[in-house]
Design an enzyme around this catalytic site. Structure first.
Site, PDB file in Angstrom:
ATOM      1  N   PRO A  77       0.816  -1.224   0.000  1.00 58.30           N
ATOM      2  CA  PRO A  77       0.000   0.000   0.000  1.00 58.30           C
ATOM      3  C   PRO A  77       0.846   1.269   0.000  1.00 58.30           C
ATOM      4  CG  PRO A  77       0.106  -0.926   2.207  1.00 58.30           C
ATOM      5  CD  PRO A  77       0.834  -1.885   1.308  1.00 58.30           C
TER       6      PRO A  77
ATOM      7  N   ASP B  54      -1.918   2.869   2.668  1.00 56.20           N
ATOM      8  CA  ASP B  54      -1.226   2.923   3.943  1.00 56.20           C
ATOM      9  C   ASP B  54      -1.522   4.299   4.537  1.00 56.20           C
ATOM     10  OD1 ASP B  54       0.403   2.003   5.930  1.00 56.20           O
ATOM     11  OD2 ASP B  54       2.283   2.457   4.894  1.00 56.20           O
TER      12      ASP B  54
ATOM     13  N   TRP C  36       4.778  -0.026   9.766  1.00 51.83           N
ATOM     14  CA  TRP C  36       5.223  -1.163   8.947  1.00 51.83           C
ATOM     15  C   TRP C  36       4.543  -2.449   9.411  1.00 51.83           C
ATOM     16  CZ3 TRP C  36       8.026  -0.025   4.742  1.00 51.83           C
ATOM     17  CH2 TRP C  36       8.745   1.183   4.735  1.00 51.83           C
TER      18      TRP C  36
ATOM     19  N   GLN D 101      12.490  -2.001   0.168  1.00 56.46           N
ATOM     20  CA  GLN D 101      11.479  -2.714   0.958  1.00 56.46           C
ATOM     21  C   GLN D 101      11.980  -4.058   1.491  1.00 56.46           C
ATOM     22  OE1 GLN D 101       8.796  -1.329   1.973  1.00 56.46           O
ATOM     23  NE2 GLN D 101       8.945   0.489   0.713  1.00 56.46           N
TER      24      GLN D 101
ATOM     25  N   TRP E  59       8.684  -3.370   3.843  1.00 59.99           N
ATOM     26  CA  TRP E  59       7.456  -4.167   3.703  1.00 59.99           C
ATOM     27  C   TRP E  59       7.745  -5.649   3.456  1.00 59.99           C
ATOM     28  CZ3 TRP E  59       4.292  -5.733  -0.839  1.00 59.99           C
ATOM     29  CH2 TRP E  59       2.981  -6.088  -0.465  1.00 59.99           C
TER      30      TRP E  59
ATOM     31  N   LYS F  24      20.466  11.126  -8.258  1.00 62.92           N
ATOM     32  CA  LYS F  24      19.231  10.854  -7.556  1.00 62.92           C
ATOM     33  C   LYS F  24      18.257  12.007  -7.815  1.00 62.92           C
ATOM     34  CE  LYS F  24      18.196   9.172  -2.957  1.00 62.92           C
ATOM     35  NZ  LYS F  24      18.649   8.978  -1.596  1.00 62.92           N
TER      36      LYS F  24
ATOM     37  N   LYS G 272      13.582  17.045  -5.150  1.00 66.09           N
ATOM     38  CA  LYS G 272      12.948  18.348  -5.379  1.00 66.09           C
ATOM     39  C   LYS G 272      13.977  19.458  -5.279  1.00 66.09           C
ATOM     40  CE  LYS G 272       8.100  17.608  -4.483  1.00 66.09           C
ATOM     41  NZ  LYS G 272       7.759  16.601  -3.478  1.00 66.09           N
TER      42      LYS G 272
END
Ligand SMILES: [Zn+2]
Ligand SMILES: [Zn+2]
Length: 1024
Positions: free
Chosen positions: A47, A86, A547, A584, A588, A621, A624
């Site tokens: 999620p 999530d 998590w 992850q 997750w 990478k 912003k």
């Protein structure tokens, strides 16, 4: 008739049209329903949080999540796909704090937890619309209408049930341990969260501190001058918490005389500190120093700080102020002789090993920093954040003459993965799940999981499991699943509650308000009677790690076991497939695996694609701050979702780090999608002219070698794509398709143009149509999981418009099955060779400066074996046409090479500059020689072909339809007249024209050319 196809396609527009049609016809739902009764294929959606707009990395994960279930559905699997959101946790809280301008927990509590949590609840779906639109726009088929949402009561209740299972197995405990603590967020983090936030190159002080020895001797050496133990640290803020110094018992320590004092440190490290040239007056063993006492740097009692001491039962008891407080030297086995001084400063409140040593040796325990990371007590630096206190602490020590040396170092240090505050290691109470108790099961379960790429399995993920530590899963926060543990005010009895009904059934239950909201602060009001003493049970204040929420989704998305109690047996557990980014493995992927192992002692996913990170075009990478973030919406609006999907699938294998830019997507569009589109548009255009009607989908008998070849390649492709997708490798599958489309366009269609063009509708032409039709229809199905929009477009026009009984959408169709009887390895090998020879022949022509349109008498070819020669013999007509020669001859390699310069140019031959010898530089034994001499007949024919080419171009420029008959005017000298005399009929046939030997009249599309040295004026006009 097929719908006419515009060769100038606008993919984004086409996709919007397809999307509307899918929506209108409910194609996604039907693609699932149609397979009901088939074997289940389960995708678990990891999620995302919808409190920020989706980025390109989200698109990456979502298209890889999409491609496999789409494929499985076409293979007959029943694949419902449930979306998930999530909604809890620090990321959400931090966002709301930022909006409210809060900088810590005190402000949240003043504001009110209920109001704060209401804001959090509103914030989590702020970007829901953008997420839903992006999801639909990129063609990720997932049920957005019935998602699981981690903040819903039913979800929370299942999470409670899971926690209660672990509680009943004795796997949940509250430990007073040193844990990584974020001072800004005011909460502990789990080890997997810590793993997300290491930063290299962090600057910190590196300081050497003098600890003054009490008494007149040290380790038998009598001290006639002040003596100091020299210790090293990079965290000066822990120095007020120092309660011991550790040495290595077996190491040698030196007493060095410097000015009017003695310094003591490990002999091996004298050089590090710059004392190698000073006078060593004694050498001692570490064990000799054990027990030596020293003065505290800062006596805690002087600064209103409590001092506690570890008791044999590990409890910490408060100590009275001592008049002369002394700390001592202990021996431990972790003292390094690689760096520092061989004497380690111990602050049991601030480090895991320090804490363990404190327990072990019964040391004092002095805690000088609060949970916000500020210095407590009445030090000159009290109230400062630890990192700001560092220089002030050093200043104080310098005043006391206890600072030996200070410098800065750069090292790796953990920061909070959400707010980037430096983490501090604190001793405090935290709730743990004892995952180490099931470590062997975690490792064994991983054996059953297939990882793509494979190295993650025993690499990143396996290592993580091997180094498993208990899961610190409580958070001293607000917006999360409340930890369902209640504690008795009177006797301390603890009870874990596994569901709402269970809670309501507790004796003396009260404080529960409808409508039900299981979040703080409401759940904190709920009390019941202590079963031990009748006292009041209150909930502990913590919430849990978000998590854990997402990792519990296999059960919680179904409100198991309160509903769907057959979940474990009915095929919905475990998942066949999950896919997320590589970070992850500790997020997750781990929480899924840990919870499933703890609950059911088995893994909950079978296959996992682990995606690499996305970088910008130059390998940086995206951030912003740097302004190099590529917005997916911009790329999709410009090139379309299919182009983006195709790029993401085929540019690099899923596990690799990948670069991304709009230009790269443009390149893919040009190289692949437009090539495909051109073939499709070519087919439809000619098929409509000839009113071609496919006999029935797929039925055909290939007439020519060329047709048999592409059908062989097609079936081979189907087999390869199927096997790659079965092996969770969309990249390999996609690249195979790309290779096929290239061959289809650049060999099959190019070689077949004349077959479509010729006027008579014979069997050969029909075979060409049927072959190309079958290729395109099969491609539409092969491409459906990858580029679902363009696949639909092809299918609708090619199949939908001809076979009303066929499945209504390509996504309702079956995935193609390879007909292995149609695969001919030898034909494919021969054709590859024919392509190679053709390309060598073209190279020789280009070396000789002879255009391809100029026919030549022959080409002479060398190959490596008689069987290759036989193979080429059967493809001779293709090569002859391709090379525009009248005859193809075969000679040995040596013979062909000898021809070079003797009226011939041989491809791939270059003069070796060193020796002046001619050697084949490319092609090896494969060489093609073309003659440089051109007979007058061939020259005239070449000119005729040039005229045909120019007239064709002019027809297109004038906007005539391919089937339009025209009048072609020409004017030139006698030679042009001669060429027209000989080749006029040919030119007329090729260009569907009637030639008129006159200058073009007014209003005719005209152009003049210089062809082979001759001026010619041409004009074209549509007839009628
Ligand atoms: Zn933080
Ligand atoms: Zn009690």
């Amino acid at each position: 008739m097929f719908q006419p196809v515009n060769s100038r396609v606008n993919f984004p527009q086409l996709e919007e049209k397809v999307l509307a049609w899918w929506r209108d016809k409910g194609i996604f739902a039907r693609s699932v329903e149609a397979r009901q009764g088939g074997q289940r294929f389960v995708l678990y959606e990891g999620p995302p949080t919808a409190n920020g707009s989706p980025g390109i990395h989200h698109v990456l994960a979502r298209v890889f999540k999409d491609v496999i279930p789409r494929y499985k559905a076409m293979k007959g699997y029943y694949t419902p796909r449930i979306a998930g959101w999530d909604t809890h946790g620090l990321p959400v809280e931090l966002e709301v704090e930022r909006e409210l301008g809060f900088s810590g927990k005190a402000q949240i509590e003043d504001f009110g937890i209920d109001k704060f949590n209401t804001r959090c609840r509103e914030s989590v779906f702020r970007y829901l619309k953008e997420w839903e639109e992006m999801t639909e726009r990129i063609g990720f088929w997932v049920d957005l209408e019935h998602p699981y949402i981690t903040m819903e009561n039913s979800y929370i209740e299942s999470v409670w049930w899971a926690i209660k299972q672990m509680w009943d197995k004795g796997l949940i405990y509250q430990g007073y341990k040193v844990t990584p603590h974020c001072p800004r967020c005011g909460t502990s983090l789990s080890s997997h969260e810590v793993a997300l936030g290491y930063q290299d190159d962090t600057e910190d002080p590196s300081v050497y501190i003098k600890f003054k020895i009490v008494g007149k001797s040290a380790g038998g050496f009598s001290l006639d001058k002040p003596a100091y133990l020299l210790a090293w640290t990079t965290t000066p803020w822990t120095l007020p918490g120092n309660t011991a110094l550790a040495v290595a018992a077996d190491a040698e320590y030196a007493v060095v005389e410097v000015d009017k004092e003695y310094l003591i440190l490990a002999s091996a490290l004298l050089g590090v500190v710059g004392l190698e040239d000073d006078k060593v007056v004694a050498r001692l063993r570490g064990s000799d120093l054990v027990g030596a006492e020293y003065e505290p740097l800062f006596n805690p009692h002087d600064f209103n700080i409590e001092r506690r001491r570890f008791q044999p039962n590990s409890e910490l008891t408060l100590q009275e102020p001592d008049e002369e407080l002394t700390y001592r030297v202990i021996a431990t086995d972790f003292v390094s002789l690689e760096e520092g001084t061989g004497i380690v400063h111990m602050a049991p409140a601030y480090g895991e090993v320090d804490y363990e040593a404190g327990k072990d040796k019964g040391l004092d325990f002095v805690h000088v920093v609060d949970l916000q990371g500020n210095m407590m007590g009445s030090y000159p630096f009290s109230g400062k954040f630890v990192k700001e206190a560092d220089p002030l602490i050093l200043e104080e020590l310098d005043k006391k003459g206890l600072l030996y040396r200070t410098e800065m170092i750069r090292h790796t240090y953990p920061f909070c993965w959400r707010c980037e505050a430096p983490l501090l290691y604190y001793a405090k109470q935290t709730w743990y799940i004892q995952t180490t108790a099931v470590k062997e099961s975690l490792i064994a379960g991983n054996d059953e999981i297939s990882w793509y790429p494979e190295h993650i399995k025993y690499g990143r993920f396996g290592d993580w499991l091997n180094n498993n530590v208990d899961w610190a899963f409580s958070r001293e926060r607000y917006w999360g699943t409340p930890l369902p543990v209640w504690r008795c005010d009177a006797c301390g009895y603890l009870d874990c509650v596994g569901g709402v009904a269970e809670l309501k059934g507790k004796p003396g239950f009260s404080g529960f308000n409808e409508p039900l909201d299981l979040h703080r602060p409401f759940i904190d009001e709920v009390t019941f009677a202590c079963p031990q003493c009748g006292g009041n049970m209150n909930r502990v204040p913590e919430v849990i790690d978000c998590w854990f929420d997402s990792g519990a989704m296999p059960v919680a998305q179904y409100h198991y076991p309160f509903e769907n109690d057959t979940l474990l047996e009915d095929g919905r557990f475990p998942a066949d497939y999950i896919c997320e980014a590589v970070d992850q493995t500790r997020g997750w992927f781990y929480s899924l695996h840990a919870i499933s192992t703890l609950l059911f002692n088995r893994p909950c996913f079978k296959n996992v694609i682990c995606l690499g990170h996305i970088l910008d075009a130059s390998g940086e990478k995206m951030s912003k701050a740097k302004g190099n973030v590529v917005e997916p919406g911009v790329v999709i609006d410009k090139y379309g979702a299919d182009a983006l999907r195709w790029y993401l699938f085929t540019s690099s294998p899923p596990g690799n780090v990948r670069r991304f830019s709009g230009d790269m997507v443009a390149e893919v569009t040009r190289r692949f999608l437009l090539t495909l589109w051109n073939v499709y548009s070519f087919f439809v255009t000619y098929a409509n002219i000839d009113q071609f009607v496919p006999a029935s989908e797929g039925s055909l008998s290939a007439e020519s070698e060329l047709d048999r070849w592409i059908i062989s390649e097609l079936n081979q492709l189907v087999a390869e794509v199927t096997s790659a997708l079965d092996d969770y490798s969309p990249t390999e599958a996609g690249r195979k398709i790309e290779g096929f489309v290239d061959g289809l366009s650049n060999w099959y269609v190019r070689r077949s143009r004349r077959r479509f063009w010729k006027s008579e509708n014979d069997a050969d032409k029909l075979s060409a149509y049927n072959t190309l039709y079958q290729c395109l229809v099969t491609l539409s199905k092969l491409l459906a999981p990858f580029t679902p929009f363009v696949a639909e477009e092809l299918y609708q026009n090619l199949v939908g418009s001809v076979f009303p009984a066929a499945p209504e959408s390509v996504h309702l169709a079956d995935f193609p099955v390879a007909d292995r009887s149609k695969i001919s390895e030898s034909l494919m090998a021969d054709t590859r060779l024919a392509m190679k020879v053709s390309s060598l022949g073209r190279a020789a022509r280009s070396q000789a400066g002879i255009k391809v349109r100029q026919p030549l008498a022959h080409a002479i070819v060398s190959v490596s074996s008689p069987s290759e020669r036989r193979g080429l013999e059967r493809l001779k007509p293709q090569i002859i046409e391709e090379l525009n020669v009248k005859e193809l001859e075969f000679k040995s390699n040596t013979e062909v090479l000898k021809l070079d310069g003797q009226g011939y140019v041989v491809s791939g031959v270059e003069v070796d500059r060193g020796k002046g010898v001619k050697v084949p530089v490319s092609g090896g034994v494969y060489n093609v020689a073309v003659p440089t001499e051109i007979s007058p007949e061939l020259k005239a024919e070449g000119l005729a072909r040039e005229i045909v080419h120019r007239l064709q171009t002019m027809r297109r420029s004038a906007g005539f339809d391919i089937a339009d008959r025209i009048v072609a005017y020409y004017q030139g000298d006698d030679y042009i007249g001669h060429v027209m005399e000989v080749w006029g009929a040919y030119i007329e046939m090729e260009t569907l024209s009637s030639l008129i030997a006159e200058p073009p009249v007014e209003g005719v599309f005209t152009a003049s050319y210089k062809l082979g040295g001759y001026e010619v004026l041409l004009g074209v006009k549509k007839l009628g």
